[in-house]
Write an enzyme that holds these catalytic residues in place. Structure first.
Site, PDB file in Angstrom:
ATOM      1  N   ARG A 169       1.285  -3.641   5.108  1.00 22.70           N
ATOM      2  CA  ARG A 169       1.366  -2.779   6.292  1.00 22.70           C
ATOM      3  C   ARG A 169       0.344  -3.248   7.321  1.00 22.70           C
ATOM      4  O   ARG A 169      -0.852  -3.295   7.044  1.00 22.70           O
ATOM      5  CB  ARG A 169       1.110  -1.313   5.919  1.00 22.70           C
ATOM      6  CG  ARG A 169       1.259  -0.376   7.110  1.00 22.70           C
ATOM      7  CD  ARG A 169       1.338   1.064   6.681  1.00 22.70           C
ATOM      8  NE  ARG A 169       0.094   1.566   6.150  1.00 22.70           N
ATOM      9  CZ  ARG A 169      -0.065   2.812   5.695  1.00 22.70           C
ATOM     10  NH1 ARG A 169       0.966   3.640   5.673  1.00 22.70           N
ATOM     11  NH2 ARG A 169      -1.234   3.205   5.241  1.00 22.70           N
ATOM     12  N   SER A 189      10.947   5.835   5.339  1.00 24.87           N
ATOM     13  CA  SER A 189      10.035   6.975   5.275  1.00 24.87           C
ATOM     14  C   SER A 189      10.756   8.241   5.730  1.00 24.87           C
ATOM     15  O   SER A 189      11.435   8.246   6.755  1.00 24.87           O
ATOM     16  CB  SER A 189       8.809   6.738   6.167  1.00 24.87           C
ATOM     17  OG  SER A 189       7.982   5.728   5.631  1.00 24.87           O
ATOM     18  N   LYS A 237      -3.204   8.139   7.382  1.00 27.67           N
ATOM     19  CA  LYS A 237      -2.050   8.443   8.241  1.00 27.67           C
ATOM     20  C   LYS A 237      -2.320   9.776   8.917  1.00 27.67           C
ATOM     21  O   LYS A 237      -2.072  10.840   8.344  1.00 27.67           O
ATOM     22  CB  LYS A 237      -0.754   8.483   7.425  1.00 27.67           C
ATOM     23  CG  LYS A 237       0.497   8.554   8.290  1.00 27.67           C
ATOM     24  CD  LYS A 237       1.746   8.327   7.461  1.00 27.67           C
ATOM     25  CE  LYS A 237       3.025   8.466   8.279  1.00 27.67           C
ATOM     26  NZ  LYS A 237       3.122   7.545   9.398  1.00 27.67           N
TER      27      LYS A 237
END
Length: 213
Positions: free
Chosen positions: A37, A106, A135
């Site tokens: 990521r 997601s 997040k």
């Protein structure tokens, strides 16, 4: 083997050398999937980091997943892509990566969950189970009850992510979820291999203790 069981999502703040070290040690410790990521690096840097990890994973049997960027996944011939809700539409991504690559999506709300059945995806990343500093833009936290409900709503494999750690792992596993995704618990550990081994042992123990429904 369940490829989703222990899903490592990497921390973009790691240097390339630290990233390679963490992934190498985590694979030794038993992670079953690795997602790269990179939210803020340019595409060239993303490709460089993804290529390095692909080389490292060769022969391990651990799939390499690229977060968000289908172009990077194609460039390094990764094993799959994981999309967010604001990324390329899943149908278009599937057309580009072909039928044999993994495609994850997601899911952050019940409305999104209700719409997945017609999409050409292989698994769901249910986000976020709990609040997490990695997040900060999450609007909804599923919690244990939400995770349990989601598992009853879809037949797709679900990977739980967000705020999962040693202290709440038992409750997560007890839901029967297919996998857990971790960032900080492994990437920020002093000894990533030992941290992974500890988590893997808890996963396997708690799975063995579950009473079949």
């Amino acid at each position: 083997m369940n490829p989703y069981q222990l899903y490592l999502v990497t921390d973009e703040n790691l240097t390339l050398e630290r990233l390679k070290y963490v992934v190498r040690e985590a694979v030794k410790g038993g992670v079953t999937m690795v997602q790269i990521r990179e939210k803020h690096h340019d595409v060239r840097a993303f490709i460089e980091r993804a290529s390095a990890i692909k080389t490292l994973l060769q022969g391990s049997g651990v799939p390499l997943i690229i977060n968000d960027r289908v172009d990077v996944a194609l460039a390094v011939d990764a094993d799959g892509v994981h999309l967010g809700q604001s990324d390329m539409p899943a149908r278009l991504a599937r057309q580009l990566i072909g039928p044999n690559k993994l495609l994850g999506l997601s899911i952050e709300s019940h409305q999104q969950l209700a719409s997945v059945h017609d999409l050409p995806i292989d698994y769901i990343g249910l986000s976020a189970i709990f609040a997490t500093p990695t997040k900060t833009d999450t609007r909804h936290h599923w919690g244990i009850d939400g995770l349990t409900s989601a598992l009853q709503t879809t037949s797709l494999p679900i990977v739980a992510i967000g705020g999962i750690n040693i202290n709440n792992l038992k409750d997560i596993v007890a839901t029967g979820v297919h996998g857990i995704a971790l960032v900080s618990a492994i990437c920020l550990a002093d000894d990533p291999r030992a941290a992974t081994e500890q988590i893997k042992a808890l996963l396997q123990y708690n799975h063995s203790q579950r009473v079949p429904a």
